[in-house]
Each structure stands twice: as structure tokens, then as C-alpha cells.
Design a protein around this motif. Structure first.
Motif, PDB file in Angstrom:
ATOM      1  N   PHE A  42      -0.344 -14.152   2.337  1.00  0.00           N
ATOM      2  CA  PHE A  42       0.263 -13.406   1.237  1.00  0.00           C
ATOM      3  C   PHE A  42       1.786 -13.447   1.266  1.00  0.00           C
ATOM      4  N   THR A  43       2.369 -13.643   2.468  1.00  0.00           N
ATOM      5  CA  THR A  43       3.831 -13.637   2.542  1.00  0.00           C
ATOM      6  C   THR A  43       4.443 -15.026   2.552  1.00  0.00           C
TER       7      THR A  43
ATOM      8  N   ARG B 123       0.287  -4.500   6.759  1.00  0.00           N
ATOM      9  CA  ARG B 123       0.163  -3.838   5.466  1.00  0.00           C
ATOM     10  C   ARG B 123       1.371  -4.148   4.584  1.00  0.00           C
ATOM     11  N   MET B 125       3.266  -6.741   4.806  1.00  0.00           N
ATOM     12  CA  MET B 125       3.189  -8.143   4.406  1.00  0.00           C
ATOM     13  C   MET B 125       2.232  -8.318   3.234  1.00  0.00           C
ATOM     14  N   LEU B 126       1.122  -7.604   3.281  1.00  0.00           N
ATOM     15  CA  LEU B 126       0.121  -7.756   2.232  1.00  0.00           C
ATOM     16  C   LEU B 126       0.587  -7.157   0.911  1.00  0.00           C
ATOM     17  N   ILE B 127       1.432  -6.114   0.997  1.00  0.00           N
ATOM     18  CA  ILE B 127       1.908  -5.478  -0.224  1.00  0.00           C
ATOM     19  C   ILE B 127       2.983  -6.335  -0.908  1.00  0.00           C
TER      20      ILE B 127
END
Lengths: 295, 316
Positions: A42-43, B123, B125-127
């Protein structure tokens, strides 16, 4: 037995100790590797944005992933290539004024919806929800014609003024927060001779600060991210561009394929939002779940 | 969820108190009501105006030829192949993105509900994707990931193929090859964290006693999830679906940026923008807008259930 039950991970005594430990280690490794992989997935695009931003012009056009030299001066170059300060100011004017306007207009309306019992109150609430779900494109034609007849297209006013009238989502969110304060507090204030405005501003608002913060945060984020609104109203007048419009046009504007600069501009737009979120993570999440779960 | 006792108390005050007291109450409230009445008028009037314009013949390029058009604009919207396909696209895009991000969000939320080292970091990173300005996110997917020459996806393919000693890795052109999936993937990436946040809050409000009781009674992890966690999460799933649908139905940024509405990806918001801004056909743009509202109502019917349950809770 009772002592066992109180410890947080439920333990099944039937499983032999060694097998349990082995399973736990495996579980530990599994959870951590999955979490790490997902976190990276995701990053990674964002990391790559930053890496491209500091590459040289040529390298940004290659498929290499790691910068050979670090060109931090690209961030300065962005400001030289485009009037970023103008765009930044426009974005800030839009977001800050819209947030202020929302607070001024939506707090009294949300209070009236949450606390007054009147005929048509439910209908009014349904209408607010309907307004919340109305896509902005649907009402664009009449609104654009209205602002155009007032010769205000090309300025930020068509974007800001509606928030001084009221924002449906914020009213909805604030109403949900206002409902959580026991009526007794408000009644006590009324007994002491407070007017409804005083009840609202002296009693209710100090008690619902997290809700106010969440509503303000949402409005700020929504306007900061808004692309359709600025594109429609100020798209043809570059001095009024916000960062989102400028970002989308960054490449076309300079007739170059300087990905490193485009990505440097992207990084600059992202930073304020990330910083804001890190400070306000809690009220953000609270606001999200409050909208529908509490009633 | 729970009935709020203060609200219930407030509601139990009889509606018709004696007349003088009622008058006094209204005198107190009067200063606040205009705000509400004004608001409702201002938020609803533009839609009424849209309805009116949608039955007019009104093209800004031909200002003399205006008049009543009846349902001709709607007929044009429904019979125009482009508009029909953009209607279908809107529905498919919304359903696909909402469902995919709900499922992924649920998996991530279940993961984050466990205790592990570095949970806070993971968390955050996922956001991160949710914090990216949508236009920037769309640009990022278009240029940084999908670009066939220097995009991350093909860069990774090159690296992986090199490990296996091949100099001819596949270099697909992602956007022209699979335009719809390209738009959907970008949106799922952005909306998964949003769903995850809502569902995580749901998981953390789950009564732990019930779960422990079920475990002691011999329920396995799947049974606990299926019969305790999932029913508890229903309202959170509905909320995520509702909010997600509201925003994805009106998505403009991703379609406009990634494909410019080409390659059969145009959705209704994009088509309205085109009809209005390029073709200057105000009547037809408004008719398409009304159709968007109808489509969103159909997609978000379950939203009404949520709202009515909100109202029910208050009434009790």
C-alpha cells in the motif's frame, strides 16, 4: 480456571505446551510477514513517488527504481517552474474559508435538527441526507449558470460561498455528535436563563469538541482534495487554480516530460494532508464511525 | 446500535404541551430555525433547477433556440449509446470498487485487530493511500505504475525476469490493455483504507465476553467469525458501503485523469461534464444528472434501511 480465563488470549488446556508454542511462533511469523507485505504494497507507490521526485531528468524516464544521484533541488525547481505559491494560497483560501463557513452555518442547523422537535423535523433530516448524497455534477448546470450570470466564475467564490450556507455532510455528522449529550445539561443551562444560542455555544460546543474537530477535518480534506469544483469554476483562469488542478496540468503546462518535477509537486501536495492526519488521526476515525453507528 | 437514553428522554417530552409554553419555546428557538430552513432551500433548490432545465431545450452555443423539450432530453440520454454505456460503467465501477475494497478492508481490519509488533506503523502505512489527494493518486497510478516504459509495474517485471536470466520481460500497456480494471484498481487502492478504518472500529467495539464464551464452548475461529463477528460488523459494512457508494458514484478524478473517459471507461459524472462543458448542451447534461441521481438511489437502496434504522432508534 478462573485465573486462566482472565488472561486475555483464551487458552485451551488440552493442547500440549510445546505444540502450542510452535504454533504461536508460526502464527507470529505469519501475521508479521503478511502485515509487512500488505503495508509495503500500500505504501510502495508513495515511496516510488518520492524516489522519482529526487531522480535526475533522464533517470526519471528509465525503468530504474532507485535514484543514482539524489536531486533534492527538484523541490526548489518546482517553485521556479510554476507559481506554486499562488496555487498553494488558492488551495488554503478555499479550504480554510470553506471550513470556517461550514462551522458558522452548519453548527446551528445541526443543533436545530438534533434538539428541536417540530413537525417536519424528520422530513428536514431526510432532505439533509438527500442533499448529502447528491453528486456535485448533478446540480452543476444551474449553479454554474447562476455564478456565470454574476460574472463570478473564474474566482474562488463559487467554491467557498456554499459552505457559508451549510454543508449537508457536516450537518449530518454534527447532529450525530450533538445527540450524544444528555438533554439534562442543556435544560440546566436553560433554567439558569441561557438563550438557545447560549446553550449551544456555552454548553453544547465545549462538550462536543471532538465532533467539531472531525467535521472541520473532513471539510478541510474534502476541499483540499476537490478537483471537480475548481476545474469547473476556475479551470480556465490559471491565477485561480488550486493545487489539485495545477497538479493535473503540471505536465501539459510545460510541454516537457519531467516526471521528477511532477512527482516533486505531488510530494509537496501530499505532505500537508499527511501531517494533518497524523495529528488528528483519532478524531478522524471517531468522526467516520460516528456518522452511522450512533443514533 | 444502542438506544440513547438521553435522546429517548428528550423524545418522551409530550409534543403538545400547554399553549403558552409552546409559544415560549418557539420564541427561544426561532433564531436558530432560519438557518435550517435556508439550508434546506439552498441545498434542494439547485436540484429542482436541474429538474426544470432537464426538460428544456437549452444549448449555450445556440441561445436563441430555447424552449420546452418535454422528455426529449431523457430520451436522448436513454437512447444515446455513449450515455447508456456510461450509465452501465457507473454501476459496474461503483459496485466493483465498493465490494473489492470492503473485502480487502475487512481482511486488513482483521489483521490489524490482532496484537503484533509494529501494528501502529503498519496501520499508518495502510491508511496512507486514503490521504493521497485523489487527483494525485490517479496521476500516480497512470504515470508511476502503469506507464509501459518507466512505470513501477513494468519495472518490477523487468527486475523479476532478470533474476531468472531473461532479457525479454513482458511489458504490457496496462491502461490500453485493461482500461476499466486500471481505473478500478486505482480506486480500490484508495478506498480500501477507508473501509478498513470503519471495520476496524467495528471490530474493536465487539463485546469480547461473547467471543470468549463461544471459544470456551468449543467454537473454532471460523465459527466465531461467521456467527459473532460478521453479524456484529453488519452495520459497519453497511456504513462503509453507503459512504463508499456515495463517493464512488460521483467519482470524476480517476476517470478524467487516467483514461480521460476514453477506451470505454466514461462514467456518468464524466459524461455530464463533457455534455455541459464541451457540448454546452445544458438540457441534456441536466437530464443525465437526474439519471445519475436515480442510479445512485438504486445502488444505495440499502442506505435507506440504515437511515430508517437510525430514525427508529431515536423514536424508541
Amino acid at each position: 480456571m478462573t485465573a486462566l480465563l482472565e488472561s486475555s488470549p483464551p487458552v485451551t488446556p488440552a493442547v500440549p505446551r510445546r505444540r502450542r508454542n510452535g504454533r504461536r511462533t508460526l502464527d507470529f511469523i505469519a501475521v508479521h510477514s503478511v502485515a509487512l507485505a500488505l503495508g509495503l504494497m500500500f505504501t510502495l507507490p508513495l515511496v516510488f513517488v518520492f524516489l522519482t521526485a529526487v531522480m535526475s531528468d533522464q533517470q526519471a524516464l528509465s525503468s530504474e527504481l532507485w535514484p543514482r544521484e539524489w536531486h533534492f533541488e527538484n523541490f526548489v525547481a518546482v517553485f521556479q517552474k510554476a507559481p506554486m505559491f499562488t496555487y498553494l494560497t488558492n488551495s488554503l483560501v478555499y479550504s480554510v474559508l470553506a471550513t470556517a463557513g461550514m462551522l458558522l452555518s452548519s453548527i446551528p442547523a445541526a443543533y436545530a435538527l438534533a434538539r428541536f422537535r417540530w413537525r417536519g423535523g424528520n422530513l428536514a433530516f431526510m432532505l439533509v441526507i438527500a442533499a448529502m448524497m447528491l453528486p456535485p455534477q448533478v446540480t452543476a448546470v444551474p449553479l454554474y449558470s447562476m455564478w456565470a450570470s454574476g460574472h463570478l466564475t473564474g474566482t474562488l467564490w463559487p467554491l467557498i460561498v456554499p459552505y457559508f450556507v451549510g454543508d449537508a455532510f457536516s450537518i449530518f455528522l454534527l447532529r450525530q455528535f450533538f445527540l450524544t449529550i444528555p438533554e439534562d445539561y442543556l435544560d440546566a443551562a436553560r433554567m439558569d436563563g441561557c438563550s438557545e444560542f447560549q446553550v449551544l455555544y456555552r454548553v453544547l460546543l465545549p462538550m462536543t469538541k471532538p465532533g467539531i474537530a472531525a467535521a472541520a477535518l473532513f471539510t478541510f480534506l474534502y476541499t483540499w482534495n476537490d478537483y471537480f469544483g475548481p476545474l469547473l469554476y476556475v479551470g480556465e483562469r490559471q491565477e485561480s487554480w488550486t493545487l489539485s488542478v495545477a497538479l493535473a496540468s503540471f505536465r501539459g503546462m510545460h510541454r516537457t516530460t519531467q516526471w521528477n518535477l511532477t512527482m516533486a509537486a505531488t510530494t509537496l501536495v501530499l505532505v500537508p494532508v499527511v501531517v494533518l492526519f497524523l495529528f488528528a488521526q483519532k478524531s478522524f476515525v471517531r468522526g467516520l464511525t460516528f456518522t452511522g453507528i450512533k443514533g | 446500535m444502542t438506544v440513547h437514553s438521553p435522546t429517548a428522554q428528550h423524545r418522551s417530552v409530550p409534543l403538545r404541551a400547554n399553549a403558552p409554553r409552546l409559544a415560549g419555546q418557539w420564541a427561544r428557538r426561532a433564531p436558530l430555525l432560519p438557518a435550517l430552513v435556508f439550508l434546506i432551500a439552498v441545498t434542494q433548490l439547485p436540484f429542482v433547477a436541474t429538474l426544470v432545465i432537464s426538460v428544456l431545450r437549452w444549448n449555450a452555443l445556440d441561445p436563441t433556440n430555447t424552449g420546452f423539450a418535454g422528455l426529449r432530453n431523457y430520451l436522448a440520454v436513454v437512447t444515446d449509446a455513449n450515455l447508456r454505456s456510461s450509465m452501465l460503467n457507473t454501476a459496474v465501477l461503483t459496485v466493483a470498487v465498493v465490494l473489492a475494497s470492503l473485502v480487502l478492508g475487512l481482511l486488513l481490519a482483521l489483521l490489524l485487530d490482532r496484537r503484533f509488533l509494529g501494528r501502529g506503523v503498519v496501520r499508518t502505512m495502510l491508511i496512507a493511500p486514503f490521504l493521497v489527494v485523489p487527483v494525485a493518486a490517479a496521476l500516480l497510478w497512470k504515470h508511476v505504475l502503469y506507464n509501459p516504459e518507466y512505470g513501477l509495474l513494468n519495472g518490477v517485471l523487468t527486475e523479476v525476469w532478470r533474476w531468472f536470466g531473461s532479457d525479454h520481460p513482458p511489458q504490457p500497456d496496462w491502461i490500453s490493455g485493461m482500461p476499466k480494471l486500471a481505473v478500478e484498481a486505482a480506486l480500490v487502492w484508495q478506498w480500501t483504507p477507508f473501509m478498513m478504518l470503519i471495520l476496524l472500529a467495528g471490530l474493536q467495539s465487539r463485546p469480547i465476553e461473547a467471543v470468549e464464551a463461544a471459544r470456551i464452548d468449543g467454537a473454532n475461529a471460523w465459527q466465531v467469525f461467521r456467527y459473532l463477528t460478521l453479524p456484529h460488523l453488519r452495520r459497519y459494512l453497511e456504513l462503509g458501503g453507503l459512504l463508499g457508494s456515495i463517493y464512488i458514484v460521483q467519482n470524476f478524478d480517476a476517470v478524467f485523469t487516467i483514461t480521460s473517459g476514453g477506451l470505454g471507461t466514461a462514467n456518468l459524472p464524466y459524461t455530464i461534464y463533457q455534455t455541459f462543458y464541451q457540448a454546452h448542451d445544458y438540457g441534456q447534461a441536466s437530464a443525465a444528472g437526474v439519471v445519475v441521481v436515480v442510479v445512485s438511489i438504486v445502488i444505495a437502496t440499502f442506505a435507506l434501511r440504515l437511515v430508517s434504522s437510525l430514525l427508529r432508534n431515536e423514536a424508541s
